[in-house]
Scaffold this motif. Structure first.
Motif, short mmCIF file in Angstrom:
data_model
loop_
_atom_site.label_atom_id
_atom_site.label_comp_id
_atom_site.label_asym_id
_atom_site.label_seq_id
_atom_site.Cartn_x
_atom_site.Cartn_y
_atom_site.Cartn_z
N PHE A 57 -5.03 7.92 1.72
CA PHE A 57 -4.22 8.55 2.30
C PHE A 57 -4.82 8.99 3.36
O PHE A 57 -5.58 8.17 4.63
N LYS A 58 -4.56 10.37 4.26
CA LYS A 58 -4.64 10.97 5.08
C LYS A 58 -5.86 11.72 5.87
O LYS A 58 -5.35 12.84 4.68
N GLY A 83 8.02 9.56 0.27
CA GLY A 83 8.11 10.88 0.01
C GLY A 83 9.50 11.13 0.75
O GLY A 83 10.20 11.17 1.30
N PRO A 84 10.13 12.86 -0.09
CA PRO A 84 10.97 13.56 0.61
C PRO A 84 11.43 13.23 2.23
O PRO A 84 10.25 13.13 3.40
N VAL A 85 12.54 12.58 1.79
CA VAL A 85 13.50 12.62 3.57
C VAL A 85 12.66 13.22 4.98
O VAL A 85 12.60 13.20 5.57
N ARG A 86 13.25 14.36 4.43
CA ARG A 86 12.82 15.91 5.56
C ARG A 86 11.29 16.07 5.87
O ARG A 86 10.70 15.76 7.08
N ASP A 87 10.60 15.51 4.86
CA ASP A 87 9.02 16.00 5.24
C ASP A 87 8.23 14.21 5.83
O ASP A 87 7.12 14.17 6.26
N VAL A 88 9.31 13.23 5.44
CA VAL A 88 9.01 12.12 5.98
C VAL A 88 8.89 11.69 7.50
O VAL A 88 9.08 10.84 8.24
N MET A 89 10.28 13.07 7.59
CA MET A 89 10.28 12.89 9.48
C MET A 89 9.97 12.19 10.41
O MET A 89 9.81 11.70 11.02
N VAL A 91 0.68 -1.41 0.36
CA VAL A 91 0.09 -0.04 0.05
C VAL A 91 0.89 1.27 0.06
O VAL A 91 1.52 1.60 1.04
N LEU A 92 0.96 0.95 -0.71
CA LEU A 92 2.12 3.05 -0.69
C LEU A 92 1.29 4.36 -0.43
O LEU A 92 0.25 4.33 -0.51
N ASP A 93 2.06 4.45 0.74
CA ASP A 93 1.60 5.82 2.06
C ASP A 93 2.51 7.02 1.65
O ASP A 93 3.21 7.16 2.09
N TYR A 94 1.72 8.01 0.85
CA TYR A 94 2.73 9.22 1.20
C TYR A 94 2.56 9.64 2.38
O TYR A 94 1.45 10.69 2.75
N SER A 95 3.18 9.99 3.05
CA SER A 95 3.19 9.53 4.43
C SER A 95 4.20 11.26 4.99
O SER A 95 4.97 11.20 6.07
N VAL A 96 3.90 12.03 3.83
CA VAL A 96 4.30 13.78 4.01
C VAL A 96 2.77 14.48 5.22
O VAL A 96 1.59 13.84 5.27
N GLU A 97 3.21 14.93 6.73
CA GLU A 97 2.31 14.92 7.55
C GLU A 97 2.36 16.86 7.81
O GLU A 97 3.36 17.11 8.13
N ASP A 137 -3.41 20.11 -1.53
CA ASP A 137 -3.55 20.77 -3.91
C ASP A 137 -2.48 18.86 -4.17
O ASP A 137 -2.90 18.06 -4.45
N ALA A 138 -1.07 19.61 -3.59
CA ALA A 138 -0.19 18.37 -3.54
C ALA A 138 -0.14 17.43 -4.10
O ALA A 138 -0.08 16.11 -3.92
N ALA A 139 -0.85 17.07 -2.65
CA ALA A 139 -1.10 15.36 -1.83
C ALA A 139 -2.26 15.38 -2.55
O ALA A 139 -2.11 13.89 -2.66
N LEU A 140 -3.38 15.79 -3.09
CA LEU A 140 -4.36 15.65 -3.99
C LEU A 140 -3.49 14.29 -5.05
O LEU A 140 -4.09 13.81 -5.52
#
Length: 389
Positions: free
Chosen positions: A128-129, A348-354, A89-95, A104-107
Protein backbone atom coordinates in the motif's frame (compact mmCIF):
# COMPACT_ATOMS: atom_id res chain seq x y z
CA UNK A 1 27.94 -13.63 -15.20
CA UNK A 2 25.98 -15.34 -17.97
CA UNK A 3 23.89 -12.78 -19.90
CA UNK A 4 20.31 -14.03 -19.84
CA UNK A 5 18.13 -10.96 -20.46
CA UNK A 6 18.23 -11.02 -24.28
CA UNK A 7 16.17 -14.17 -24.60
CA UNK A 8 12.95 -12.76 -26.08
CA UNK A 9 11.34 -16.16 -26.58
CA UNK A 10 11.28 -16.62 -22.79
CA UNK A 11 10.50 -12.94 -22.14
CA UNK A 12 7.34 -12.87 -24.26
CA UNK A 13 6.28 -16.51 -24.03
CA UNK A 14 2.89 -15.52 -22.53
CA UNK A 15 2.10 -12.93 -25.21
CA UNK A 16 0.03 -13.86 -28.23
CA UNK A 17 0.99 -12.30 -31.58
CA UNK A 18 -1.82 -9.77 -31.13
CA UNK A 19 -0.63 -8.79 -27.63
CA UNK A 20 2.92 -8.49 -28.94
CA UNK A 21 1.67 -6.14 -31.69
CA UNK A 22 -0.26 -4.05 -29.15
CA UNK A 23 2.80 -3.72 -26.91
CA UNK A 24 4.95 -2.72 -29.91
CA UNK A 25 2.40 -0.09 -30.98
CA UNK A 26 2.08 1.24 -27.42
CA UNK A 27 5.83 1.67 -26.86
CA UNK A 28 6.17 3.32 -30.28
CA UNK A 29 3.61 5.88 -29.10
CA UNK A 30 5.35 6.33 -25.73
CA UNK A 31 8.69 6.84 -27.52
CA UNK A 32 7.38 10.18 -28.79
CA UNK A 33 7.55 12.81 -26.03
CA UNK A 34 5.22 15.30 -27.82
CA UNK A 35 2.70 12.50 -28.34
CA UNK A 36 2.81 11.56 -24.63
CA UNK A 37 2.28 15.21 -23.65
CA UNK A 38 -0.66 15.60 -26.04
CA UNK A 39 -2.11 12.20 -25.10
CA UNK A 40 -1.87 13.03 -21.40
CA UNK A 41 -3.58 16.39 -21.85
CA UNK A 42 -6.36 14.92 -24.01
CA UNK A 43 -6.90 12.00 -21.61
CA UNK A 44 -7.07 14.29 -18.56
CA UNK A 45 -9.55 16.53 -20.35
CA UNK A 46 -11.68 13.59 -21.53
CA UNK A 47 -11.85 12.10 -18.04
CA UNK A 48 -12.70 15.44 -16.37
CA UNK A 49 -15.34 16.11 -19.03
CA UNK A 50 -16.74 12.56 -18.50
CA UNK A 51 -16.29 11.70 -22.17
CA UNK A 52 -16.65 7.98 -22.94
CA UNK A 53 -12.94 7.19 -23.28
CA UNK A 54 -12.68 4.34 -20.79
CA UNK A 55 -13.13 1.66 -23.45
CA UNK A 56 -10.27 3.05 -25.52
CA UNK A 57 -8.00 3.47 -22.47
CA UNK A 58 -8.89 -0.03 -21.30
CA UNK A 59 -8.08 -1.61 -24.66
CA UNK A 60 -4.67 0.07 -24.97
CA UNK A 61 -2.63 1.47 -22.10
CA UNK A 62 -4.72 0.10 -19.18
CA UNK A 63 -4.67 -3.57 -20.17
CA UNK A 64 -0.95 -3.39 -20.91
CA UNK A 65 0.08 -1.89 -17.54
CA UNK A 66 -2.76 -3.08 -15.22
CA UNK A 67 -4.21 -6.40 -14.09
CA UNK A 68 -7.86 -5.28 -14.09
CA UNK A 69 -10.37 -3.04 -12.36
CA UNK A 70 -10.90 -5.31 -9.32
CA UNK A 71 -8.75 -7.77 -7.39
CA UNK A 72 -10.76 -10.70 -8.84
CA UNK A 73 -10.18 -9.32 -12.32
CA UNK A 74 -6.44 -9.76 -11.77
CA UNK A 75 -6.56 -13.49 -11.05
CA UNK A 76 -6.40 -14.53 -14.71
CA UNK A 77 -3.17 -12.54 -15.12
CA UNK A 78 -1.82 -13.73 -11.74
CA UNK A 79 -2.38 -17.42 -12.58
CA UNK A 80 -1.02 -17.03 -16.12
CA UNK A 81 2.23 -15.38 -14.94
CA UNK A 82 2.68 -17.97 -12.20
CA UNK A 83 2.79 -20.76 -14.82
CA UNK A 84 6.18 -19.23 -15.71
CA UNK A 85 7.26 -18.82 -12.08
CA UNK A 86 6.55 -15.07 -11.91
CA UNK A 87 4.63 -13.99 -8.78
CA UNK A 88 2.35 -10.96 -8.40
CA UNK A 89 1.96 -8.06 -5.99
CA UNK A 90 -1.59 -6.71 -6.20
CA UNK A 91 -1.28 -2.94 -6.10
CA UNK A 92 -4.46 -0.92 -5.58
CA UNK A 93 -3.23 2.06 -7.58
CA UNK A 94 -5.75 4.72 -6.65
CA UNK A 95 -3.87 7.93 -5.81
CA UNK A 96 -4.37 11.49 -4.71
CA UNK A 97 -7.46 11.05 -2.56
CA UNK A 98 -8.17 13.51 0.26
CA UNK A 99 -11.17 12.27 2.25
CA UNK A 100 -11.54 10.00 5.27
CA UNK A 101 -14.12 7.78 3.54
CA UNK A 102 -11.69 7.21 0.66
CA UNK A 103 -8.86 6.39 3.05
CA UNK A 104 -11.09 3.90 4.88
CA UNK A 105 -12.02 2.32 1.53
CA UNK A 106 -8.31 1.97 0.66
CA UNK A 107 -7.70 0.41 4.08
CA UNK A 108 -10.42 -2.19 3.47
CA UNK A 109 -9.05 -2.92 -0.01
CA UNK A 110 -5.52 -3.40 1.38
CA UNK A 111 -6.82 -5.79 4.06
CA UNK A 112 -8.64 -7.68 1.32
CA UNK A 113 -5.43 -8.02 -0.72
CA UNK A 114 -3.67 -9.41 2.38
CA UNK A 115 -6.41 -12.09 2.56
CA UNK A 116 -5.92 -12.71 -1.15
CA UNK A 117 -2.17 -13.13 -0.67
CA UNK A 118 -2.69 -15.46 2.31
CA UNK A 119 -4.74 -17.82 0.11
CA UNK A 120 -2.44 -17.81 -2.93
CA UNK A 121 1.13 -18.94 -3.36
CA UNK A 122 1.30 -16.78 -6.52
CA UNK A 123 0.86 -13.58 -4.43
CA UNK A 124 3.70 -13.47 -1.88
CA UNK A 125 3.31 -9.77 -0.92
CA UNK A 126 0.66 -7.17 -0.18
CA UNK A 127 1.37 -3.47 -0.73
CA UNK A 128 0.00 0.00 0.00
CA UNK A 129 0.92 3.68 -0.37
CA UNK A 130 1.01 5.92 2.71
CA UNK A 131 -1.00 8.59 0.86
CA UNK A 132 -3.61 5.94 0.10
CA UNK A 133 -4.57 6.04 3.79
CA UNK A 134 -3.78 9.65 4.78
CA UNK A 135 -3.37 13.14 3.35
CA UNK A 136 0.02 14.07 1.89
CA UNK A 137 -0.16 17.54 3.51
CA UNK A 138 -0.64 15.95 6.90
CA UNK A 139 2.44 13.69 6.52
CA UNK A 140 4.37 16.77 5.43
CA UNK A 141 3.26 18.76 8.49
CA UNK A 142 4.09 15.91 10.90
CA UNK A 143 7.48 15.33 9.22
CA UNK A 144 8.31 19.04 9.55
CA UNK A 145 7.35 18.82 13.27
CA UNK A 146 4.75 21.58 12.91
CA UNK A 147 2.03 22.06 15.50
CA UNK A 148 -1.14 20.14 14.59
CA UNK A 149 -4.62 21.46 15.25
CA UNK A 150 -6.96 19.29 17.38
CA UNK A 151 -8.75 18.13 14.21
CA UNK A 152 -5.42 17.24 12.60
CA UNK A 153 -4.32 15.34 15.72
CA UNK A 154 -7.47 13.21 15.49
CA UNK A 155 -6.87 12.73 11.77
CA UNK A 156 -3.25 11.68 12.38
CA UNK A 157 -4.35 9.14 15.02
CA UNK A 158 -6.58 7.58 12.35
CA UNK A 159 -3.62 7.37 9.94
CA UNK A 160 -1.55 5.60 12.64
CA UNK A 161 -4.46 3.24 13.36
CA UNK A 162 -4.78 2.37 9.66
CA UNK A 163 -1.04 1.63 9.45
CA UNK A 164 -1.18 -0.59 12.51
CA UNK A 165 -4.32 -2.36 11.37
CA UNK A 166 -2.69 -3.27 8.03
CA UNK A 167 0.66 -4.33 9.54
CA UNK A 168 -0.98 -6.31 12.35
CA UNK A 169 -3.18 -8.18 9.85
CA UNK A 170 -0.14 -8.94 7.65
CA UNK A 171 1.72 -10.20 10.75
CA UNK A 172 -1.18 -12.39 11.91
CA UNK A 173 -1.66 -13.88 8.43
CA UNK A 174 2.10 -14.18 7.81
CA UNK A 175 1.99 -12.14 4.60
CA UNK A 176 4.97 -9.93 3.68
CA UNK A 177 3.94 -6.28 3.30
CA UNK A 178 5.58 -3.65 1.08
CA UNK A 179 5.03 0.01 1.95
CA UNK A 180 5.76 2.35 -0.95
CA UNK A 181 7.83 5.54 -0.73
CA UNK A 182 6.57 8.80 -2.18
CA UNK A 183 7.66 12.47 -2.28
CA UNK A 184 10.63 13.34 -0.03
CA UNK A 185 8.66 16.04 1.81
CA UNK A 186 6.19 13.51 3.20
CA UNK A 187 8.65 10.65 3.65
CA UNK A 188 10.11 11.50 7.09
CA UNK A 189 6.72 11.04 8.74
CA UNK A 190 6.05 7.81 6.83
CA UNK A 191 9.53 6.45 7.66
CA UNK A 192 8.97 7.06 11.38
CA UNK A 193 5.72 5.08 11.33
CA UNK A 194 7.22 2.21 9.33
CA UNK A 195 10.16 2.01 11.75
CA UNK A 196 7.65 1.58 14.60
CA UNK A 197 5.88 -1.13 12.62
CA UNK A 198 9.17 -2.95 12.00
CA UNK A 199 10.00 -2.81 15.73
CA UNK A 200 6.61 -4.27 16.49
CA UNK A 201 6.17 -6.89 13.75
CA UNK A 202 9.67 -7.78 12.47
CA UNK A 203 11.01 -9.30 15.71
CA UNK A 204 11.67 -12.76 14.28
CA UNK A 205 11.63 -12.22 10.52
CA UNK A 206 10.67 -9.56 8.01
CA UNK A 207 6.95 -8.92 7.57
CA UNK A 208 7.02 -5.13 7.06
CA UNK A 209 9.15 -3.62 4.27
CA UNK A 210 9.78 0.09 3.81
CA UNK A 211 10.97 1.51 0.47
CA UNK A 212 14.29 3.26 -0.16
CA UNK A 213 14.47 5.56 -3.19
CA UNK A 214 18.14 5.42 -4.08
CA UNK A 215 18.04 8.49 -6.32
CA UNK A 216 18.09 10.29 -2.96
CA UNK A 217 21.69 10.84 -1.88
CA UNK A 218 20.82 10.55 1.84
CA UNK A 219 19.26 7.06 1.75
CA UNK A 220 22.43 5.04 2.27
CA UNK A 221 23.11 6.89 5.53
CA UNK A 222 19.50 6.33 6.54
CA UNK A 223 19.85 2.58 5.94
CA UNK A 224 23.02 2.37 8.05
CA UNK A 225 21.43 4.32 10.93
CA UNK A 226 18.35 2.11 10.78
CA UNK A 227 20.60 -0.94 10.87
CA UNK A 228 22.27 0.35 14.07
CA UNK A 229 18.84 0.98 15.57
CA UNK A 230 17.62 -2.50 14.60
CA UNK A 231 20.61 -4.11 16.31
CA UNK A 232 19.84 -2.23 19.53
CA UNK A 233 16.10 -2.88 19.44
CA UNK A 234 16.24 -6.40 18.04
CA UNK A 235 14.20 -6.26 14.83
CA UNK A 236 14.73 -7.28 11.20
CA UNK A 237 14.82 -4.78 8.32
CA UNK A 238 12.84 -5.28 5.12
CA UNK A 239 13.47 -2.89 2.24
CA UNK A 240 12.17 -2.52 -1.25
CA UNK A 241 15.04 -0.84 -3.11
CA UNK A 242 14.08 1.36 -6.06
CA UNK A 243 15.72 4.20 -7.91
CA UNK A 244 12.65 6.47 -7.67
CA UNK A 245 9.82 7.91 -9.75
CA UNK A 246 9.42 11.56 -8.77
CA UNK A 247 12.69 13.06 -9.98
CA UNK A 248 11.38 15.99 -12.02
CA UNK A 249 8.87 16.91 -9.29
CA UNK A 250 11.60 16.73 -6.61
CA UNK A 251 14.08 18.88 -8.52
CA UNK A 252 11.44 21.46 -9.42
CA UNK A 253 10.19 21.85 -5.85
CA UNK A 254 13.74 22.15 -4.47
CA UNK A 255 14.48 24.88 -7.02
CA UNK A 256 11.23 26.76 -6.35
CA UNK A 257 11.64 26.63 -2.58
CA UNK A 258 15.37 27.24 -2.55
CA UNK A 259 16.69 24.14 -0.79
CA UNK A 260 19.31 21.64 -2.06
CA UNK A 261 17.74 18.91 -4.17
CA UNK A 262 17.52 15.52 -2.41
CA UNK A 263 18.26 13.84 -5.75
CA UNK A 264 21.72 12.50 -6.69
CA UNK A 265 23.74 14.71 -9.03
CA UNK A 266 23.85 12.15 -11.86
CA UNK A 267 22.39 8.91 -13.14
CA UNK A 268 25.72 7.22 -12.37
CA UNK A 269 25.60 8.43 -8.74
CA UNK A 270 22.08 6.98 -8.43
CA UNK A 271 23.22 3.64 -9.90
CA UNK A 272 26.21 3.52 -7.52
CA UNK A 273 23.94 4.34 -4.58
CA UNK A 274 21.46 1.62 -5.57
CA UNK A 275 24.17 -1.01 -5.96
CA UNK A 276 25.76 0.01 -2.65
CA UNK A 277 22.43 -0.52 -0.85
CA UNK A 278 21.95 -3.95 -2.45
CA UNK A 279 25.48 -4.94 -1.47
CA UNK A 280 25.11 -3.63 2.12
CA UNK A 281 21.84 -5.48 2.64
CA UNK A 282 23.17 -8.70 1.18
CA UNK A 283 26.15 -8.55 3.57
CA UNK A 284 23.64 -8.30 6.44
CA UNK A 285 21.08 -10.72 5.04
CA UNK A 286 20.81 -12.61 8.33
CA UNK A 287 18.65 -9.78 9.69
CA UNK A 288 17.42 -8.23 6.46
CA UNK A 289 15.26 -8.99 3.42
CA UNK A 290 15.47 -7.32 0.00
CA UNK A 291 12.83 -6.62 -2.61
CA UNK A 292 15.02 -5.34 -5.47
CA UNK A 293 12.64 -3.25 -7.54
CA UNK A 294 14.66 -2.57 -10.67
CA UNK A 295 14.38 -2.37 -14.43
CA UNK A 296 18.15 -2.03 -14.68
CA UNK A 297 19.93 -5.03 -16.17
CA UNK A 298 23.34 -4.21 -14.68
CA UNK A 299 21.95 -3.96 -11.13
CA UNK A 300 20.11 -7.24 -11.65
CA UNK A 301 23.27 -9.01 -12.86
CA UNK A 302 25.21 -7.57 -9.92
CA UNK A 303 22.70 -8.88 -7.38
CA UNK A 304 22.65 -12.29 -9.12
CA UNK A 305 26.44 -12.42 -8.93
CA UNK A 306 26.52 -11.48 -5.24
CA UNK A 307 23.84 -14.07 -4.47
CA UNK A 308 25.84 -16.68 -6.36
CA UNK A 309 28.69 -16.22 -3.91
CA UNK A 310 26.55 -16.13 -0.77
CA UNK A 311 23.08 -17.71 -0.89
CA UNK A 312 20.67 -19.86 -2.88
CA UNK A 313 18.88 -18.36 -5.91
CA UNK A 314 15.46 -18.98 -4.38
CA UNK A 315 16.24 -17.72 -0.87
CA UNK A 316 12.94 -16.25 0.37
CA UNK A 317 14.71 -13.13 1.71
CA UNK A 318 15.47 -11.89 -1.80
CA UNK A 319 12.96 -11.02 -4.49
CA UNK A 320 13.47 -9.20 -7.75
CA UNK A 321 10.56 -6.96 -8.76
CA UNK A 322 9.42 -5.19 -11.93
CA UNK A 323 6.25 -3.40 -12.98
CA UNK A 324 3.66 -5.29 -14.99
CA UNK A 325 3.92 -4.38 -18.67
CA UNK A 326 7.62 -3.52 -18.48
CA UNK A 327 10.97 -5.35 -18.51
CA UNK A 328 9.52 -8.80 -19.20
CA UNK A 329 12.99 -9.72 -20.47
CA UNK A 330 14.27 -9.35 -16.91
CA UNK A 331 11.31 -10.87 -15.03
CA UNK A 332 10.70 -14.00 -17.07
CA UNK A 333 14.36 -14.84 -17.68
CA UNK A 334 15.12 -14.48 -13.95
CA UNK A 335 12.20 -16.78 -13.12
CA UNK A 336 13.31 -19.29 -15.77
CA UNK A 337 16.70 -19.42 -14.02
CA UNK A 338 15.17 -20.09 -10.60
CA UNK A 339 15.19 -16.65 -8.94
CA UNK A 340 12.27 -15.20 -6.94
CA UNK A 341 10.49 -12.62 -9.09
CA UNK A 342 7.30 -10.63 -8.56
CA UNK A 343 5.51 -8.21 -10.85
CA UNK A 344 3.72 -5.19 -9.38
CA UNK A 345 0.21 -5.62 -10.76
CA UNK A 346 -1.79 -2.38 -10.48
CA UNK A 347 -5.58 -2.51 -10.41
CA UNK A 348 -8.53 -0.21 -9.76
CA UNK A 349 -11.26 1.68 -11.62
CA UNK A 350 -9.94 3.00 -14.97
CA UNK A 351 -10.50 6.65 -14.06
CA UNK A 352 -8.86 6.35 -10.65
CA UNK A 353 -5.80 4.55 -12.02
CA UNK A 354 -5.13 7.18 -14.71
CA UNK A 355 -2.61 9.21 -12.61
CA UNK A 356 -0.57 6.00 -12.23
CA UNK A 357 -0.75 5.25 -15.97
CA UNK A 358 0.20 8.79 -16.94
CA UNK A 359 3.22 8.58 -14.63
CA UNK A 360 4.26 5.31 -16.29
CA UNK A 361 4.04 6.88 -19.76
CA UNK A 362 5.97 9.98 -18.67
CA UNK A 363 8.57 7.90 -16.86
CA UNK A 364 9.14 5.75 -19.95
CA UNK A 365 9.61 8.90 -22.00
CA UNK A 366 12.06 10.48 -19.57
CA UNK A 367 14.14 7.44 -18.54
CA UNK A 368 16.97 7.24 -21.03
CA UNK A 369 16.84 4.07 -23.09
CA UNK A 370 13.87 2.42 -21.32
CA UNK A 371 11.43 2.71 -24.23
CA UNK A 372 13.97 2.02 -26.98
CA UNK A 373 15.04 -1.12 -25.09
CA UNK A 374 11.42 -2.33 -24.84
CA UNK A 375 10.92 -1.59 -28.56
CA UNK A 376 14.10 -3.41 -29.60
CA UNK A 377 13.14 -6.51 -27.61
CA UNK A 378 9.60 -6.51 -29.02
CA UNK A 379 10.98 -6.03 -32.53
CA UNK A 380 13.42 -8.94 -32.06
CA UNK A 381 10.59 -11.21 -30.90
CA UNK A 382 8.31 -10.16 -33.78
CA UNK A 383 11.11 -10.97 -36.22
CA UNK A 384 11.71 -14.31 -34.50
CA UNK A 385 8.01 -15.13 -34.86
CA UNK A 386 8.02 -13.68 -38.40
CA UNK A 387 5.27 -11.16 -37.61
CA UNK A 388 5.12 -8.50 -40.32
CA UNK A 389 5.96 -4.97 -39.19
Amino acid sequence: MEKIFNNTEVAFSLKSDTELDRAYFLFKMIASEPLVKIGTAVTNFAIKAHLPVEGLIRATVFDHFCGGTTENDCLTVVDKMFTKGVSSVLDYSVEGKEEEAQFDAALQMTLKTIDFAKERLAIPFAVFKPTGIGRLDLYEKVGAKKELSETEKTEWEKVLDRFDSICKTAYEKDVALLIDAEESWMQDAADAIVEDMMKKYNKHKVIVYNTLQMYRWDRMDYLKKLHEQSQKDGFHIGMKLVRGAYMEKENLRAKEMGYPTPICASKQATDDNYNAAVSYMLQNIDTMAIFAGTHNEESSYLLMQMMNEKIAKNDARIFFGQLYGMSDNISYNLAAHGYNVAKYLPFGPVRDVMPYLIRRAEENTSVAGQTSRELNLLKTERERRKINS
